[in-house]
Design an enzyme around this catalytic site. Structure first.
Site, mmCIF file in Angstrom:
data_model
loop_
_atom_site.group_PDB
_atom_site.id
_atom_site.type_symbol
_atom_site.label_atom_id
_atom_site.label_comp_id
_atom_site.label_asym_id
_atom_site.label_seq_id
_atom_site.Cartn_x
_atom_site.Cartn_y
_atom_site.Cartn_z
ATOM 1 N N CYS A 31 -60.157 -35.455 27.103
ATOM 2 C CA CYS A 31 -61.449 -36.296 27.429
ATOM 3 C C CYS A 31 -60.709 -37.644 28.212
ATOM 4 O O CYS A 31 -60.169 -38.480 27.803
ATOM 5 C CB CYS A 31 -62.201 -36.668 26.390
ATOM 6 N N GLU B 161 -86.061 -22.481 21.559
ATOM 7 C CA GLU B 161 -85.299 -22.944 22.807
ATOM 8 C C GLU B 161 -86.460 -23.771 23.759
ATOM 9 O O GLU B 161 -86.043 -24.783 24.273
ATOM 10 C CB GLU B 161 -84.741 -21.962 23.875
ATOM 11 N N CYS C 285 -63.136 -36.206 17.311
ATOM 12 C CA CYS C 285 -63.688 -35.237 18.247
ATOM 13 C C CYS C 285 -62.497 -34.365 18.620
ATOM 14 O O CYS C 285 -61.416 -34.682 18.739
ATOM 15 C CB CYS C 285 -63.777 -35.811 19.668
ATOM 16 N N CYS D 84 -70.291 -36.417 20.000
ATOM 17 C CA CYS D 84 -70.208 -36.954 21.283
ATOM 18 C C CYS D 84 -71.733 -37.403 21.466
ATOM 19 O O CYS D 84 -72.279 -37.047 22.350
ATOM 20 C CB CYS D 84 -69.776 -35.880 22.362
ATOM 21 N N CYS E 73 -65.194 -40.676 18.462
ATOM 22 C CA CYS E 73 -64.129 -39.993 19.339
ATOM 23 C C CYS E 73 -63.069 -39.671 18.592
ATOM 24 O O CYS E 73 -62.274 -38.815 18.749
ATOM 25 C CB CYS E 73 -63.857 -41.272 20.569
#
Length: 400
Positions: free
Chosen positions: A242, A66, A236, A226, A233
């Protein structure tokens, strides 16, 4: 732009459009089951399985990953993480390591302060958890307060560590999520301006039953679908939620701030060789940028100064040596996030003096073949490669 959450009927309203949050979660998680990046090694159990709901994962590898992922893409991080885990497989091995070795493993990954903060945090975590208990995940901290108190750990990094390792319902807000959410609500504000609302969105949308899976699904959606420049899209799973997709062009979001032109500098670098063929290198002071890293002496060119004059002056000021320029070795450009440099590197002969660390932690003479044993900022890779080329050509000329 208006966003309203309703706890009563578990709905999200964006500019008058009402969506059921449970349906949003289900659509995303179903997509993730089929298309997610289930191969990420620190997201798996020690035997390579996808973890069950509520199953804990080793925290150490997740924490390292991370921090590496801050401002760096997964494909870049992966080989560095794998090498790190071979070299420092446990918290104890890291806390007992030499800082030079830590920086050497990090070399080329950039933002070197992250490596130093990991190293500092390893000692704090070992004191907190204890030698006998640090192998077992249940003994590692799972509170935001503790993780955010460690050097270099912000709210999103802390949340991702806890969510990934313990499967606890902690929201995150990395770059991928910001982009997904800003398109979701079609915000005309910058990510910074929307920070408060985006955190609220992350908290409210989070699936409390499957927090680890949900957070990873959002990150994968941002990385795979995205994307910043060419969002897919049509594929998606949440495109019907959205606002940017239904009413605008998703490529226009997030709104970008005007980029400031980066300051530019000319840097003269001297490769100083002594009669034994060794090269002088200096270690940056701990409180300097890239502290602890090694470099060849040199510095910024002043106005109306020849680059050869810059190099001679800087070497005198930095290490108290008198040198003579032999030849130009390489000229190249290198950019960082906040400034641009043109490096002009020259070979130098030592004329007089004994090197002193006037502006560095220490200075040493190094056999060229051992340069790889010292951590250098990434720009120096080109310089070192050019040194080897020069020495090889010179050697062939001498033997012929």
């Amino acid at each position: 732009m208006s966003i309203r959450f309703s706890q009563l009927n578990n709905s999200l309203e964006i500019n008058g459009f009402v969506h059921k949050v449970d349906n949003f979660r289900a659509s995303l998680l179903n997509w993730f089951d089929e298309n997610g990046r289930h191969w990420i090694p620190w997201k798996l159990t020690l035997d390579g399985r996808i973890p069950h709901r509520g199953e804990k994962l080793p925290v150490y590898g997740i924490w390292i990953a991370e921090v590496m992922l801050q401002q760096t893409q997964l494909k870049v991080v992966l080989p560095y993480w794998q090498e790190w885990m071979k070299t420092f497989p446990t918290l104890i091995s890291l806390a007992h390591a030499n800082e030079n070795d830590v920086l050497l493993i990090w070399q080329g990954l950039g933002y070197y302060s992250r490596a130093k903060r990991i190293y500092q945090s390893s000692k704090l975590l070992l004191d907190l958890i204890g030698y006998q208990d640090c192998i077992d995940t249940k003994n590692w901290p799972n509170s935001l307060e503790i993780w955010e108190s460690l050097p270099g750990i912000g709210r999103s990094t802390a949340g991702s560590i806890i969510s990934s390792a313990f499967d606890l319902p902690i929201p995150i807000l990395d770059g991928n999520l910001k982009r997904v959410f800003l398109r979701l609500i079609a915000s005309t504000n910058t990510p910074h301006q929307e920070s408060y609302r985006l955190w609220n969105l992350s908290f409210y949308l989070l699936d409390k039953k499957f927090p680890r899976k949900f957070n990873q699904a959002l990150m994968d959606l941002g990385a795979l679908i995205c994307t910043p420049s060419n969002p897919n899209c049509c594929e998606c799973p949440i495109n019907n939620y959205c606002l940017a997709y239904s009413k605008y062009n998703p490529k226009d979001f997030p709104v970008r701030q005007m980029k400031k032109s980066l300051p530019s500098y000319i840097i003269g670098i001297g490769i100083v060789m002594n009669s034994s063929g060794k090269i002088l290198i200096a270690q940056r002071k701990a409180d300097n940028s890239m502290g602890g890293m090694w470099e060849f002496p040199g510095g910024k060119k002043e106005e109306n100064e020849l680059i050869e004059e810059t190099i001679v002056r800087e070497i005198k000021e930095e290490v108290d040596l008198d040198v003579e320029i032999v030849k130009k070795l390489i000229t190249f450009n290198h950019s960082y996030s906040h400034k641009k440099f043109q490096f002009i590197v020259c070979l130098c002969d030592l004329v007089a003096g004994t090197p002193k660390p006037l502006e560095s932690n220490q200075v040493i003479w190094v056999d060229p073949n051992h340069l790889k044993d010292y951590p250098f900022p990434s720009a120096n890779t080109r310089i070192i490669n050019e040194i080897f080329k020069y020495l090889e050509i010179r050697s062939k000329a001498i033997h012929n």
